[in-house]
Motif scaffolding. Sequence first.
Motif, PDB file in Angstrom:
ATOM      1  N   PRO A  38      -3.131  -2.862  -0.605  1.00 10.14           N
ATOM      2  CA  PRO A  38      -4.330  -1.597  -1.023  1.00 10.14           C
ATOM      3  C   PRO A  38      -3.651  -0.513   0.268  1.00 10.14           C
ATOM      4  O   PRO A  38      -5.314  -1.213   0.735  1.00 10.14           O
ATOM      5  N   LEU A  39      -3.789   0.704   0.526  1.00  4.44           N
ATOM      6  CA  LEU A  39      -4.558   1.540   1.588  1.00  4.44           C
ATOM      7  C   LEU A  39      -4.953   2.239   0.646  1.00  4.44           C
ATOM      8  O   LEU A  39      -5.563   2.262  -0.193  1.00  4.44           O
ATOM      9  N   GLY A  40      -6.511   2.103   1.804  1.00  6.31           N
ATOM     10  CA  GLY A  40      -7.069   3.000   1.348  1.00  6.31           C
ATOM     11  C   GLY A  40      -9.117   2.172   0.794  1.00  6.31           C
ATOM     12  O   GLY A  40      -9.482   3.109   0.397  1.00  6.31           O
ATOM     13  N   SER A  41      -8.499   0.853   1.110  1.00  4.88           N
ATOM     14  CA  SER A  41      -9.685   0.228   0.332  1.00  4.88           C
ATOM     15  C   SER A  41      -9.623  -1.330   1.480  1.00  4.88           C
ATOM     16  O   SER A  41      -8.976  -1.429   2.671  1.00  4.88           O
TER      17      SER A  41
ATOM     18  N   THR B 134      -9.319  -4.885   2.617  1.00  9.14           N
ATOM     19  CA  THR B 134      -8.993  -6.169   1.879  1.00  9.14           C
ATOM     20  C   THR B 134      -9.026  -7.170   2.897  1.00  9.14           C
ATOM     21  O   THR B 134      -8.863  -7.127   4.292  1.00  9.14           O
ATOM     22  N   CYS B 135      -9.968  -8.596   2.344  1.00  2.27           N
ATOM     23  CA  CYS B 135     -10.525  -9.444   2.818  1.00  2.27           C
ATOM     24  C   CYS B 135      -9.052 -10.600   2.700  1.00  2.27           C
ATOM     25  O   CYS B 135      -8.682 -11.163   2.285  1.00  2.27           O
TER      26      CYS B 135
ATOM     27  N   VAL C 298      -8.549  -1.255   5.379  1.00  3.35           N
ATOM     28  CA  VAL C 298      -9.637  -1.965   6.374  1.00  3.35           C
ATOM     29  C   VAL C 298      -8.973  -3.400   5.963  1.00  3.35           C
ATOM     30  O   VAL C 298      -9.130  -3.899   4.759  1.00  3.35           O
ATOM     31  N   ILE C 299      -8.507  -4.570   6.897  1.00  7.27           N
ATOM     32  CA  ILE C 299      -7.803  -5.477   6.928  1.00  7.27           C
ATOM     33  C   ILE C 299      -8.967  -6.780   7.311  1.00  7.27           C
ATOM     34  O   ILE C 299      -9.012  -6.511   9.012  1.00  7.27           O
ATOM     35  N   PHE C 300      -9.757  -6.806   6.067  1.00  9.05           N
ATOM     36  CA  PHE C 300     -11.409  -7.940   6.649  1.00  9.05           C
ATOM     37  C   PHE C 300     -10.648  -9.368   7.109  1.00  9.05           C
ATOM     38  O   PHE C 300     -10.530 -10.065   6.532  1.00  9.05           O
TER      39      PHE C 300
END
Lengths: 225, 199
Positions: free
Chosen positions: B28-31, B33-34, B170-172
């Motif tokens: 998803p864009l705008g959130s 993701t781990c 955020v891609i964490f």
Amino acid sequence: MTDLDVLLVSPVRVVVRLFSLWREADFFSTVFSSFSRIVLGFFAAFVLSGLLALLSYRFPAAEVLLRPYVVTIRAVPVASFIIIGLIWLTTGRLAAFISFLMVFPILYQNVLQGLKSTDPKLLEMAKLYRVPYVRRLHMLHLPAIKPYLLSACSVALGMSWKAGVAAEVIGMVDGSIGEKLYYAKIYLDTCDLFAWTVVLVLASVLFEKAFLFLLKKLFAGSEKL
Amino acid sequence: MNDVIEIRSLSKSYGEKTVFSSLSLTLPLGSVTCLMGPSGCGKTTLAFLLAGLIPPDGGEVAGVPEKKAFVFQEDRLAEDFSALSNVRFVLPGRDREKAKEVLVRLGLGEELTRPVRAFSGGMKRRVALARALAYDADVYFLDEPFKGLDGESREEAVRCTLEMTAGKTVIFITHDPEEARALGGRVIDLGALAAGKTE
């Protein structure tokens, strides 16, 4: 003067001659004349080698095109260049031309090597953040070039003086240190030869120290920006 | 405009070693993701593929925003330069105030003008994080951004990251389930997915 003085003059006589030399009317103009020509050649090579190294780094085709010229300049004996210079140029420009030719390939190859040694991971980071090229040059390439440029300048500065004065001797450039050395040879005046050589070494070493000091200051200053 | 990043039949190998074969998923864009999973399962490779830093062998990635920030596993700092210079390096107009603000937030207010070379591992990590957070990106790739931080500095770094990336993609990447929980968002076990399963 004895026969022995022609072969090897005593250090005391050289020192005495040195003290009388700097009081002569044309001493400073002679030193300045050689200094200005050799330094002009050095600076021209410094600027041009930097620009062409940058061009070669950005466009590998430019490196391929320049390679034969750089290899040729490095391989051809300095005496051949001096004779070509005597045919092409006025004697006044000869020392600058020879100094340029001796310095250019050393600086060009070292700056190019420095550019190529820039950390590719830092370049990748800069590309991702879309950092402008001038900023990359300042913060990523310049620190990579620094050790290469400092050691190349240290070698090239000495060479520029040696080759520049050799050109003055062969070209008999009016009012130059080379001309003084030439007359010392003609009159077998070993004392003058040694005294002028000491002047030459001092000028070369002082310029090298001053230039490298300024260059290091420039690098240190750019790191604070 | 898409509201997801789409990964379709992605494959990537390094020589004999296959990292992904036909990986498909949507982020998803705008959130937040781990990406979690054991070492070598391809978390960093996937982040690199999404950021366009390496090309895939097959498949495609669509919908990744243009303006990206990345905290790499290595700090990737210009060591001769100060913390402030390193952060300003990536900012449009070399925005001094913005860089200073983020570095102060991350506890480096006293170290702004010291060369990064003299910093500890944790301090360098905070500079690398500050550089990404100060940059006004649409998507942040954070590859173990809190590695080497402990106690208060780690908590402040997590808080600062959450605040400054609020509403952004955020891609964490992390090994630590607690860290993943702290950042919230969706957790993807890449170890299971990379084996070839489609989410």
